[in-house]
Scaffold this motif. Structure first.
Motif, PDB file in Angstrom:
ATOM      1  N   TYR A 126       0.883  -1.218  -0.082  1.00 47.57           N
ATOM      2  CA  TYR A 126      -0.065  -0.067  -0.019  1.00 47.57           C
ATOM      3  C   TYR A 126       1.073   1.182   0.006  1.00 47.57           C
ATOM      4  CZ  TYR A 126      -3.870   3.077   1.248  1.00 47.57           C
ATOM      5  OH  TYR A 126      -4.912   3.902   1.098  1.00 47.57           O
ATOM      6  N   HIS A 127       0.806   2.181  -1.052  1.00 48.08           N
ATOM      7  CA  HIS A 127       1.650   3.334  -1.052  1.00 48.08           C
ATOM      8  C   HIS A 127       0.693   4.459  -1.832  1.00 48.08           C
ATOM      9  CE1 HIS A 127       5.111   5.901  -1.721  1.00 48.08           C
ATOM     10  NE2 HIS A 127       4.972   5.890  -2.809  1.00 48.08           N
ATOM     11  N   ASP A 128       0.768   5.761  -1.334  1.00 44.26           N
ATOM     12  CA  ASP A 128      -0.039   6.831  -1.797  1.00 44.26           C
ATOM     13  C   ASP A 128      -1.428   6.470  -2.122  1.00 44.26           C
ATOM     14  OD1 ASP A 128       2.172   8.439  -1.702  1.00 44.26           O
ATOM     15  OD2 ASP A 128       3.000   8.171  -3.778  1.00 44.26           O
ATOM     16  N   GLY A 129      -2.041   5.817  -1.286  1.00 39.89           N
ATOM     17  CA  GLY A 129      -3.609   5.681  -1.308  1.00 39.89           C
ATOM     18  C   GLY A 129      -4.095   4.510  -2.295  1.00 39.89           C
ATOM     19  N   ALA A 151       8.332  -3.232  -1.785  1.00 45.62           N
ATOM     20  CA  ALA A 151       8.317  -2.160  -0.681  1.00 45.62           C
ATOM     21  C   ALA A 151       9.555  -1.282  -0.596  1.00 45.62           C
ATOM     22  CB  ALA A 151       8.129  -2.559   0.971  1.00 45.62           C
ATOM     23  N   ALA A 152      10.489  -1.860  -0.759  1.00 38.11           N
ATOM     24  CA  ALA A 152      11.979  -1.399  -0.656  1.00 38.11           C
ATOM     25  C   ALA A 152      12.161  -0.186  -1.809  1.00 38.11           C
ATOM     26  CB  ALA A 152      13.157  -2.247  -0.954  1.00 38.11           C
ATOM     27  N   LYS A 153      11.325  -0.492  -2.922  1.00 37.61           N
ATOM     28  CA  LYS A 153      11.308   0.317  -4.012  1.00 37.61           C
ATOM     29  C   LYS A 153      10.421   1.735  -3.946  1.00 37.61           C
ATOM     30  CE  LYS A 153      12.317  -2.858  -7.974  1.00 37.61           C
ATOM     31  NZ  LYS A 153      11.772  -3.499  -8.870  1.00 37.61           N
ATOM     32  N   VAL A 154       9.229   1.511  -3.230  1.00 39.88           N
ATOM     33  CA  VAL A 154       8.387   2.575  -3.137  1.00 39.88           C
ATOM     34  C   VAL A 154       7.932   3.145  -1.848  1.00 39.88           C
ATOM     35  CG1 VAL A 154       6.799   1.621  -4.984  1.00 39.88           C
ATOM     36  CG2 VAL A 154       6.345   0.955  -2.456  1.00 39.88           C
TER      37      VAL A 154
END
Length: 164
Positions: A126-129, A151-154
């Motif tokens: 989950y990232h930026d909504g 997750a490590a990327k974003v």
């Protein structure tokens, strides 16, 4: 509360994250006594001037001279560890990157659940909504690795940056 008033009443050690009283606050507290107490939630409360404050927010004010602009994140997830190196001013999305495994999670791995319809492990970040799919996997460990890689990327949270 201002930085000047806070510094007049309390000492703060940025290496330990502990506040101590500079002056006698009442009949029980003496100069040098540790200020504050740990709440059930794990955060440290500090009563100053008849008002309760969260110690991590006071630590930010003490060091930087201003209140945090957003939320404060405890990088190592220990809510009572108020060392300034363990605190970062973040938005809500960034703060949510650093949450413990939800109680409802049944896989034991953050971001991974078993999709019964596909009979596969589904990994998503989950990232930026929104959710970003890290794929469907036959093995839990593969799904966990896929989650960690995405997750490590974003995510901007990096718990390894903090040295204990």
């Amino acid at each position: 509360m201002t930085q000047a008033k806070l510094r007049e009443l309390l000492n703060y050690d940025p290496l330990t994250g502990v506040f101590t009283w500079r002056e006698t606050a009442n009949n029980r507290l003496r100069p040098g006594d540790v200020a504050g107490s740990v709440r059930k939630s794990g955060y440290v409360n500090l009563g100053v001037g008849g008002k309760l404050y969260l110690a991590h927010r006071l630590a930010w004010l003490y060091v930087y001279g201003a209140w945090p602009s957003k939320e404060l994140d405890h990088i190592n997830e220990n809510k009572s560890d108020n060392r300034i190196a363990n605190l970062r001013d973040v938005n809500r999305s960034q703060n949510c990157q650093n949450i413990r495994l939800p109680k409802r999670n049944t896989s034991g791995v953050k971001g991974v659940y078993f999709d019964k319809r596909a009979s596969l492990w589904h990994a998503r970040v989950y990232h930026d909504g929104r959710h970003h799919c890290a794929g469907f996997h036959a093995r839990l460990r593969d799904a966990a690795a896929a989650y960690a890689a995405l997750a490590a990327k974003v995510h901007t949270h990096n718990p390894m940056a903090l040295t204990s």
